[in-house]
Each structure stands twice: as structure tokens, then as C-alpha cells.
Design an enzyme around this catalytic site. Sequence first.
Site, PDB file in Angstrom:
ATOM      1  N   HIS A 170     -60.852 -33.446   9.268  1.00 62.29           N
ATOM      2  CA  HIS A 170     -60.596 -33.909  10.820  1.00 62.29           C
ATOM      3  C   HIS A 170     -61.730 -35.553  10.097  1.00 62.29           C
ATOM      4  CE1 HIS A 170     -61.529 -36.763  14.386  1.00 62.29           C
ATOM      5  NE2 HIS A 170     -60.084 -36.556  14.639  1.00 62.29           N
ATOM      6  N   HIS A 216     -63.507 -44.795  10.859  1.00 63.76           N
ATOM      7  CA  HIS A 216     -63.241 -44.834  11.867  1.00 63.76           C
ATOM      8  C   HIS A 216     -62.949 -46.310  13.070  1.00 63.76           C
ATOM      9  CE1 HIS A 216     -63.717 -41.740  15.659  1.00 63.76           C
ATOM     10  NE2 HIS A 216     -62.265 -42.387  15.281  1.00 63.76           N
TER      11      HIS A 216
END
Length: 639
Positions: A170, A216
Site C-alpha cells: 500500500h 501521497h
Amino acid sequence: MHARCAFRLTRLRREPDAEPGRAGKQGKSVCAAKVHEGGAGAGDAQMGTYKCCIFFTRRFALSDASTPGDVRMLFTRHAGGAPYMGIDELRRYLAASGEAHVDADTAERIIDRVLQERSRTPRFGKPSLTIDDFQYFLFSEDLNPPICHSKEVHHDMNAPLSHYFIYIGHNSYLTGNQLSSDCSDIPIIKALQIGVRVIELDMWPNSSKDDVDILHGRTLTAPVSLVKCLKSIKEYAFVASPYPVIITLEDHLTSDLQAKVAKMVLEVFGDTLYYPESKHLQEFPSPEALRGRVILSTKPPKEYLESKGGTMKDRDIEPQFSKGQNEEAVWGTEVPDIQDEMQTADKHENDILYTQRDVEEDDEKKMCQHHPLEYKHLITIKAGKPKGAVVDALKGDPDKVRRLSLSEQELAKVAAHHGRNIVSFTHKNLLRIYPKGTRFNSSNYNPFLGWVHGAQMVAFNMQGYGRSLWLMHGFYKANGGCGYVKKPDFMMQTCPDGNVFDPKADLPVKKTLKVKVYMGEGWQSDFKQTYFDTYSPPDFYAKVGIAGVPSDSVMQKTKAVEDSWVPVWEEEFVFPLTVPEIALLRVEVHEYDVSEDDFGGQTALPVSELRPGIRTVPLFDHKGLKFKSVKLLMRFEFV
């Protein structure tokens, strides 16, 4: 100084004439020693000498532990009472231990290697093992590993992808926490090197809007270029496994940048990139059909905003590892029970199960219409989050397969009442589970929450550490560590009445696993002498248990062996198993202290691949890196 120390100086002498005794334990100093910086030296450390109360020293004997009684019994039985075990006798032992087709040449090579490593010549004029040689053989990871086919793929690899659990990361590009760590291709390389098969990349326009960065979004993470990540994936994709690498793309790009991504992907991967001719797949290809290929999976960018929920006020950031922290901070909290997670989630069931998603379908269709044809054509696994109620999304489409993504919280809520629906959906489709948005410290959840429901892609933060990640590492040691583990048949079957496997069912015991922990060694080679205790050798104990379905999950522990670098426990544990096919054997070693125990190693092993008999079990550190020397001698027996 702890209460056990109590200044028992009557048993001490001024150096160098100290007698063996016990001065007790003192808490560790942060600067006293560091792990992995070398073992004991040739001077006082080899003598087992410890300073006590500034003016005194204590000396402890460092003699080898005695041979376990079971080892002596096996040697005597297969050697026929003789003082040595020859080639034929070793073959008989190996055959009795479940080793098939061991010929005389193999047995002779084993004997020769043991004698060579021990710098010995045969005592009886021919290749043979004494009882000490035999124990050396049993305590060799290379010659006597704990699991079958440790480097061989042995599952059927010709079923569709939906029939496999797949090793997945992830936010694979992050070097640390989810908020402020750097983005890099290094974590991607490390993941591929341990066999991870699914890499996740979040694509965003760069600052000048003319290229693509990986980061991110809406955090302080520093970006890395997409092309650098793609080139690293190409270079390392198949170093650990020949089976397909799946790149999941979180797409936040304009149509012109999507066209640039399509060109970039084709240039980097060339013929290695697989994409289907048909618009929609009715069945996923098999890992074998995709051997050596890279495939893409993505979902519309609108849905990404929903999948990364959570606010700053929800943060629960755990501190990083350092000497002197409590157990939960260092090793991660004990893996939560999946029944407790589902019960907690059930209290808020209607929040997710039956509420329509806040997705504007017109905007999504408009976005899809503007996707460049080349970009859409390259996507093999179509993905997305539910547009409406989750329970409706789990019905699937008989004419096409896809990937559905749910957070760990969403899965727990759905599983509380619709576990069979999830299992049925995963017969043909792929289900990806990802960490909840408040895991800013890159921690993880109990992976069995996904696995018991058939979820193929249980995504983990590989840059983190802790007990949950240890389970992930252990699970994918199965099937030669290739990153694809075939689901048990019962998870893929539909009964004539339409029923499928029920993760909540009260199941009978299928197997009973007996585990005996004999002894351990290697800490003195891998740790400084005073790492565990300043004033005496360590007091090790072992924890042994099962991770799996709730009825199978349990942890037990041995007694603590005082003042020994080579602890001998010789304790047995019995584990009834209802679903042994996906269960893991958990092993941890800790060093007892009055105030706070220290970590001494861990591992997790697939129960389905354990080799019956006495085996060597190597241990790993809290980050999942194998120690050079630390290992246990254990016995596995299935009843």
C-alpha cells in the site's frame, strides 16, 4: 537496579576470581549496546564476565546446552545403538521424517557437508555422524529448514488470478509515515525483492503541470518521478518471482498527462506489458499465462478522494522503535481478533452498508469519456469503489470481472452480516483491502480479516513493522515465496444449494498441531553481551501460537530460562485447528525483565507447509530481517 539484584555481594569476588552466581537484573541503558553490531569479543565476553556494582565482576559459564532427549532417542533408534550414523542410517531417518526419495548420494553429501562445516574427519573410517554431528545437522537451517518447498513453486498456477491471495503493498513509494516522509523508488525495489507482486503508485501532476509525480496527495510527502518508479519496477520485477507484477495506479491526472503516462508505460515496459484485446474480461488470466508480464489496474480519480478518508484529529501516531519503549510501541500491538473488529464495526453498520455513495456519476462518465483511448486500452484490471451501497456492489456482474476496493473498516462492517456475499464476490472478482486513513504512522491491521473472506489483495504498508506485518511476511513464505498463494478449494466452491464458505461458521477440528520448543541459540553472536542485561546473561522465554480464524487463534508461552545465552525449554504445545489451510504458526522470543521485557526474535510460518519432525526455525528482527545466527530447534507433529 532491580529488586532481584539486592546487592547479593556475598557471592561475588573481586575480579578476576569471581565465582558463578546471580546478582539479578538491571534495566537496559539506551547507550549500553546496539543490536547487530557484533557479538561477544574474544576477551571477557567469551568468559561470560559482567561488571556489577562498579567494583565487582561476575563470571558465568558459557558451556553448550545438552542434547535434547528426543534427539538422543532418534539417534539411538536410527543408528541401531551404534555410536555413529552412516549413510544408510541417515537415509532411514530422513525417510521416517517424511523426506521422499532420498538416495545414498544425497545422504552422503549431507554427511560430508556437516563434517566439513565442523572441520572434522570421519571417526570410523567412512562417512558417518556422531550424535553431536547429528544435532548440528538438525540445527542447520540450510540442511533442515522448517517448511516444505521453501524455494519451489508447488501450487497450481493455471487458475484465474481471483483464485490466489496476492502479495500487495500500500502506497509502495513511501519511505516512512503517510504524512511527511519522502517518496522514493527504494521502498518499491525492497518490496519486489521480497516477492511483493502488487505495487501501488499515486499519480499527480508535477508543479509545472507538464509531467507526472508520485506522491501521497494533500500531504507533505516529497515526490518522486513516475518514470523513475517505472524503470525500477522493470529492473526488479522478477528478481524474486517470475509471476506477474500488477501496478495499481491512483489516477489524479488530466487527459493530456494520461496520454503521457500511456506513452511512458509502453516505452519502459515494451512487450513485457500485458493488456487485453477485449474491452472487458469475463475471467482473469492465470499467473502462469502472465508469467514475466506487467499489468495495470486503475480506478477513476473521483473515487480516490473517498478512499483516503480521515482527518488530522483522528491521528494515532505511534512512536518509532527505540530502546526502552513499551512492548506495543516496539513490536506493534497484539494482532486484534477479527470477531472483535466486526462487532465494533457492526455498531455503525448503516453508515456504510446501505447508504448511497456521494459519487456524481455524470462527472465520472465525463471523466471516462476524456480518457485517451491508448490509456484506457492499457488497463487490464478495471477497478473502483462502490457507486452505491456496498452490499449491492458485491453482487458482481456475470458478464465481466473487476477489482473492488474497500477500507479495512468498510470490510469489517460488511463482514459483520454479509460475509458470504464477500466470499461469493471473490470467486471471480478481485477484492482489495487497504489500511484505514488514520494509520498515518504506516501501521497495519489483522490481514486475516481479508483472507478469511477470500480477499485476494490485502494491502499493507510494507515500510512499517509490527506483528500484523510479521503475519504478512509469514503467509507469503508459502508456495516458494513467489507472491501468489492459491486459495483453499473450499473458499472457491459453491454448493448445489447456492451456499459458499461461511467465515463465521462453527467448524469442526480438521487437524491438531503439536509443537515442541527444544532450545535456541545465536543471540550471543548477533547481540552485544550487555544488550539484554547489564549484569548477567539473558532470561529468554518463547511464545508460540496460531494466527488464523478466530477459533484457531491463540498464543502460549514457555517458562523463562535464567542466565543463559542458549536456553533449553523442552516444552510442548497443542493447537486444534479448524482451518489449517490458511493458519500461521507464530513464534516469538522475549527476554524477561522485572520492568519491561526485551524482544529477541520472531517468525511466522504457514501451517500447511510445516515439515513434520525436528526442524531448525530461523528468527527475524522486528523489521522482518533475518538474524544471522538466531534460531530455534523445534518439533512439529500433526495428529
